[in-house]
Design an enzyme around this catalytic site. Structure first.
Site, PDB file in Angstrom:
ATOM      1  N   ASP A 104      -2.899   3.955   2.713  1.00  0.00           N
ATOM      2  CA  ASP A 104      -3.129   2.968   1.667  1.00  0.00           C
ATOM      3  C   ASP A 104      -2.316   1.686   1.850  1.00  0.00           C
ATOM      4  O   ASP A 104      -2.848   0.586   1.727  1.00  0.00           O
ATOM      5  CB  ASP A 104      -2.800   3.588   0.306  1.00  0.00           C
ATOM      6  CG  ASP A 104      -2.985   2.610  -0.839  1.00  0.00           C
ATOM      7  OD1 ASP A 104      -4.122   2.134  -1.018  1.00  0.00           O
ATOM      8  OD2 ASP A 104      -2.001   2.309  -1.531  1.00  0.00           O
ATOM      9  N   ASP A 107       2.923   3.350   2.709  1.00  0.00           N
ATOM     10  CA  ASP A 107       3.136   4.797   2.623  1.00  0.00           C
ATOM     11  C   ASP A 107       2.091   5.495   3.483  1.00  0.00           C
ATOM     12  O   ASP A 107       1.405   4.871   4.293  1.00  0.00           O
ATOM     13  CB  ASP A 107       3.063   5.263   1.172  1.00  0.00           C
ATOM     14  CG  ASP A 107       1.754   4.846   0.497  1.00  0.00           C
ATOM     15  OD1 ASP A 107       0.856   4.310   1.192  1.00  0.00           O
ATOM     16  OD2 ASP A 107       1.610   5.040  -0.724  1.00  0.00           O
ATOM     17  N   TYR A 256      -3.261   3.769  -8.995  1.00  0.00           N
ATOM     18  CA  TYR A 256      -4.664   3.368  -9.057  1.00  0.00           C
ATOM     19  C   TYR A 256      -5.373   3.993 -10.255  1.00  0.00           C
ATOM     20  O   TYR A 256      -6.388   4.670 -10.127  1.00  0.00           O
ATOM     21  CB  TYR A 256      -5.381   3.687  -7.731  1.00  0.00           C
ATOM     22  CG  TYR A 256      -4.732   2.961  -6.575  1.00  0.00           C
ATOM     23  CD1 TYR A 256      -4.877   1.588  -6.440  1.00  0.00           C
ATOM     24  CD2 TYR A 256      -3.923   3.634  -5.659  1.00  0.00           C
ATOM     25  CE1 TYR A 256      -4.259   0.895  -5.409  1.00  0.00           C
ATOM     26  CE2 TYR A 256      -3.294   2.950  -4.630  1.00  0.00           C
ATOM     27  CZ  TYR A 256      -3.466   1.591  -4.514  1.00  0.00           C
ATOM     28  OH  TYR A 256      -2.841   0.901  -3.502  1.00  0.00           O
ATOM     29  N   GLU A 504       4.953  -5.481   0.202  1.00  0.00           N
ATOM     30  CA  GLU A 504       4.203  -4.342   0.741  1.00  0.00           C
ATOM     31  C   GLU A 504       2.744  -4.745   0.966  1.00  0.00           C
ATOM     32  O   GLU A 504       2.068  -5.197   0.045  1.00  0.00           O
ATOM     33  CB  GLU A 504       4.264  -3.150  -0.205  1.00  0.00           C
ATOM     34  CG  GLU A 504       3.561  -1.922   0.356  1.00  0.00           C
ATOM     35  CD  GLU A 504       3.784  -0.671  -0.482  1.00  0.00           C
ATOM     36  OE1 GLU A 504       3.541   0.442   0.020  1.00  0.00           O
ATOM     37  OE2 GLU A 504       4.199  -0.804  -1.654  1.00  0.00           O
TER      38      GLU A 504
END
Length: 530
Positions: A104, A107, A256, A504
């Site tokens: 994703d 991670d 999410y 990120e």
């Protein structure tokens, strides 16, 4: 001598006149090339892809690399020196091969909801701008990356009403800092089914597979047919068992959490109509489900969570190109509602529009909605604006009216370019938020694989690997093509590895920036039917 001198002066005057005429013609042509026509006059329809814009071409090639960096499974033709095979046993507890797909973000989780959105956006990009991607030799890499995801999504749907929507446990995964190749932790599976449904994630997966079936229709018809079969089954499941997957599976609410499923149902039905021309899908969008879920007249932000703005634009495509339309006419009242809402979205984006959104950075140069993953919304908005601009150009629609003020397609494209340019370095920090592009970009990207040296002898386990998270050294590996979260409201950015809010990158953001750059890399007419 007088005749000779007079002749010379006469020719000189003729040359001056011709040069003046030539200059005037050049300026007119240049004006048309740059699409700076007045809003009331339709611009010429672009032809095949024209000259490539070098900065967008270079950025697109770099952006594509992040999809390779995020791949799980047995890597084929791997060109990322610091990546290797990983996740090979994913899905084994259910006797499924879920080794492919993409991680994703920084991670090693596989979240089906945003991953499916990644595939839908990537498919849409290829369908609209495949010829422009081909002009930069990026079409084939994009198709390969898309198939890497759709292979996973198809395998994650083993039966009509079962869809595996997650690989790995977020708490366990985020409790480790290690390279994906070194993972030893258990990677449990999460599914939705008739007893624990998830209309949002099932419908998004249906949209992804329907859109991808169009991408592969000519190159691999058997694979295309298989994807379309999965898409139809998943849509039936999503529509027949209506519930949020975050209600059925409370554990996903921290990661999410979907705000609704109506947008995904309309999104999936629209893509299925484009893929099949089946009138039932068209009527689904135009009938009571549109009344219930479309939220006409209320502009929304396009994102992994909310697809309504994408629905408005994609349905408007049917209205722009009448030969593709199913049922009704261009004057159809419901189509007008979709089109009007799409135009309200566009008017909100244009900075000089009377209805321009105030959701921008303090200097007004960037759409800014959230401090977390701030670049998702401007990139997604610019992608939609570029598409809508090209629909207008190809259909010879001269203007967009925003509270009685008219704008040309070129105004939308100018907005889209401004957001792309901000990402690439035209910002207060004078840095590129696309990792690997330009001379200045984040060096401490929040990404496990990028932060740990290949072949490191120490601190490579789940817990001791956190030494790399806190290391003062820049990342030894470049997460090339990653679009980081982006700036705060005041335009500032803190390049530290612990700053996951800003630093990120995510796979779905990569799909959005790839779409935006593919739209801007050159100009051409869009196909009237997928």
């Amino acid at each position: 001598e007088k005749r000779g001198g007079g002749g010379w002066c006469g020719w000189f005057l003729v040359l001056i006149v011709l040069a003046s005429v030539g200059l005037a013609v050049f300026l007119v042509v240049k004006q048309k090339i740059h699409k700076s026509q007045p809003p009331g006059e339709a611009a010429p329809v672009p032809g095949p892809p024209g000259a490539v814009v070098a900065k967008y071409s270079d950025a697109l090639k770099i952006a594509m690399q992040f999809l390779d960096i995020q791949k799980s499974g047995k890597l084929m033709n791997n060109e990322v020196a610091w990546r290797g095979d990983s996740g090979l046993q994913d899905g084994s507890e259910a006797n499924l091969d879920l080794s492919k797909g993409m991680y994703d973000a920084g991670d090693h989780m596989k979240f089906g909801f945003p991953m499916a959105f990644t595939a839908t956006v990537l498919s849409w990009t290829i369908l609209e701008y495949g010829d422009q991607m081909e002009a930069t030799s990026q079409l084939h890499p994009a198709q390969e990356s898309l198939r890497w995801i759709t292979d996973y999504l198809a395998n994650a749907h083993p039966s009509d009403n079962t869809l595996y929507v997650q690989v790995g446990d977020p708490k366990t995964d985020h409790g480790c800092w290690e390279r994906p190749e070194e993972m030893t932790e258990a990677r449990p599976l999460t599914q939705v089914n008739a007893s624990s449904p998830g209309s949002d994630v099932a419908a998004e997966t249906a949209a992804a597979l329907a859109a991808a079936s169009l991408v592969f229709r000519n190159s691999d018809s058997g694979y295309s047919d298989s994807l379309l079969k999965h898409a139809k089954q998943l849509f039936t499941f999503a529509d027949g068992y209506r519930e949020l997957y975050s209600i059925s599976i409370p554990g996903v609410q921290n990661f999410y959490n979907s705000s609704g499923y109506g947008d995904e149902l309309l999104w999936a039905a629209t893509w299925l109509y484009h893929a099949t021309k089946d009138q039932s899908y068209y009527q689904y969008v135009m009938g009571k489900n549109g009344e219930e879920f479309a939220n006409w007249g209320s502009p929304t932000w396009f994102s992994w969570d909310n697809k309504l703005a994408g629905v408005q634009v994609l349905v408007s495509r049917i209205g722009f190109f009448g030969s593709e339309k199913g049922g009704g006419s261009n004057s159809d009242g419901v189509m007008k509602k979709y089109r009007a809402t799409a135009e309200a979205v566009m008017c909100g984006l244009l900075p000089k529009s009377p209805t321009a959104t105030t959701s921008r950075t303090e200097d007004g140069s960037l759409i800014w909605v959230s401090q977390w993953d701030a670049l998702q919304h401007p990139t997604a908005s610019a992608f939609l604006a570029a598409i809508y601009s090209d629909y207008m150009l190809t259909s010879r629609t001269p203007k967009l009216s925003c509270d009685a003020r008219d704008f040309a397609p070129s105004d939308l494209r100018k907005f889209a370019a401004s957001q792309a340019d901000y990402v690439l370095g035209s910002n207060p920090m004078k840095m590129s938020y696309l990792v690997g592009y330009g001379d200045s970009y984040p060096q401490y990207v929040h990404h496990r694989g990028a932060s740990i040296p290949v072949g490191a002898k120490n601190n490579t386990g789940c817990k001791d690997g956190f030494a790399w998270l806190t290391s003062a050294q820049p990342n030894p590996n470049v997460a090339a093509g990653g679009l980081v979260g982006g700036p705060f409201l005041n335009g500032s950015f803190v390049d530290t590895r612990n700053n996951s809010m800003q630093n990120e990158p995510t796979t779905y953001n990569s799909a959005l920036v790839i779409g935006l750059l593919s739209a801007l890399v050159t100009t051409s007419s869009v196909v009237q039917s997928f």
